[in-house]
Motif scaffolding. Structure first.
Motif, mmCIF file in Angstrom:
data_model
loop_
_atom_site.group_PDB
_atom_site.id
_atom_site.type_symbol
_atom_site.label_atom_id
_atom_site.label_comp_id
_atom_site.label_asym_id
_atom_site.label_seq_id
_atom_site.Cartn_x
_atom_site.Cartn_y
_atom_site.Cartn_z
ATOM 1 N N GLY A 1 0.712 -1.105 0.131
ATOM 2 C CA GLY A 1 -0.106 -0.099 -0.047
ATOM 3 C C GLY A 1 0.709 1.463 -0.002
ATOM 4 N N LEU A 2 1.981 1.406 0.680
ATOM 5 C CA LEU A 2 2.883 2.324 0.746
ATOM 6 C C LEU A 2 3.328 2.587 -0.650
ATOM 7 N N ALA A 3 3.844 1.366 -1.286
ATOM 8 C CA ALA A 3 4.471 1.416 -2.392
ATOM 9 C C ALA A 3 3.692 2.144 -3.634
ATOM 10 N N THR A 4 2.220 1.793 -3.759
ATOM 11 C CA THR A 4 1.196 2.334 -4.592
ATOM 12 C C THR A 4 1.321 3.761 -4.425
ATOM 13 N N LYS A 5 1.541 4.320 -3.280
ATOM 14 C CA LYS A 5 1.187 5.638 -3.207
ATOM 15 C C LYS A 5 2.583 6.383 -3.850
ATOM 16 N N LEU A 6 3.661 5.598 -3.539
ATOM 17 C CA LEU A 6 5.084 6.533 -4.121
ATOM 18 C C LEU A 6 5.061 6.189 -5.562
#
Length: 242
Positions: A161-166
């Motif tokens: 989920g963090l990766a999708t935002k970055l």
């Protein structure tokens, strides 16, 4: 690790604590759409920066964790019935391994998925932990999932989920690996700070004498919060992200 819980008899004090918890959870959920968001100032910095920026990325990672209400609700559920620090450390370490792995690999290898669906699964992780705390899997379904494996697996989704935002931002290639590692270190520092506060409040609650009487109500509220998070994300998926 899970404490046995029985149908509670709520005292006025227990009801006040439980209602305060519900109010706090839904106050946090009023901003749930921003649980993984990147504000405009941070977005402008990330997209305009080049080269290695260790301290700023550490700050952004820590900020993201301590304002990530889905992460915090899951962590609260994970430690709800953990009384020994070595058990807290073991579970939090598994969660950290999970989200660090998918955060770094997701961005570096450009592995993509719909962020609304990933965040919906993260909401389900909150539901899972509340049901597990209520011993619901054994009582309702006759199964007992491995709690450590579940925390690790859901950690993978939290990191993704963090990766999708970055991935929604334009990250400079120059220094990207160092910046991602710095961001991840910041996430871990933010997690440590948030966990310290959660543990402090949890221990104060446990010493109040109302903890066992309000445990069922608290986890029911946690489960409801998880379902609300899932609903927000699915609504976003069908209206914007599908």
């Amino acid at each position: 690790m899970r404490s046995a819980i029985h149908p509670p008899t709520f005292s006025p004090g227990a009801r006040r604590i439980a209602l305060l918890l519900v109010a706090l959870i839904f106050a946090l959920l009023s901003q749930a759409a921003l649980a993984h968001g990147v504000d405009e100032n941070d977005k402008a910095f990330i997209e305009g920066a080049s080269g290695v920026n260790i301290i700023p990325y550490m700050y952004l990672g820590a900020k993201h964790m301590v304002t990530g209400y889905d992460h915090l609700l899951f962590l609260a559920g994970v430690i709800f019935f953990l009384y020994r620090m070595k058990d807290v450390g073991a579970y939090v370490t598994l969660f950290a391994i999970g989200h660090s792995t998918t955060l770094l690999l997701g961005v570096m290898l450009d592995i993509r998925a719909n962020p609304y669906l990933i965040d919906a699964i993260i909401g389900l992780s909150v539901v899972y932990k509340a049901v597990d705390n209520l011993d619901g899997f054994r009582s309702w379904f006759g199964i007992s999932p491995n709690p450590k494996a579940a925390v690790l697996i859901f950690g993978f989704f939290h990191g993704f989920g963090l990766a999708t935002k970055l991935q929604e931002l334009t990250l400079a290639k120059d220094g990207m690996i160092y910046n991602l590692i710095s961001f991840n270190v910041g996430v871990e520092l933010g997690q440590f700070m948030a966990l310290a506060i959660i543990l402090l409040l949890m221990n104060l609650w446990r010493m109040s004498g109302n903890f066992q009487r309000s445990a069922i109500f608290a986890n029911a509220a946690l489960m409801t919060a998880g379902f609300v998070l899932v609903g927000f994300q699915l609504a976003g998926y069908f209206t914007q992200g599908a």
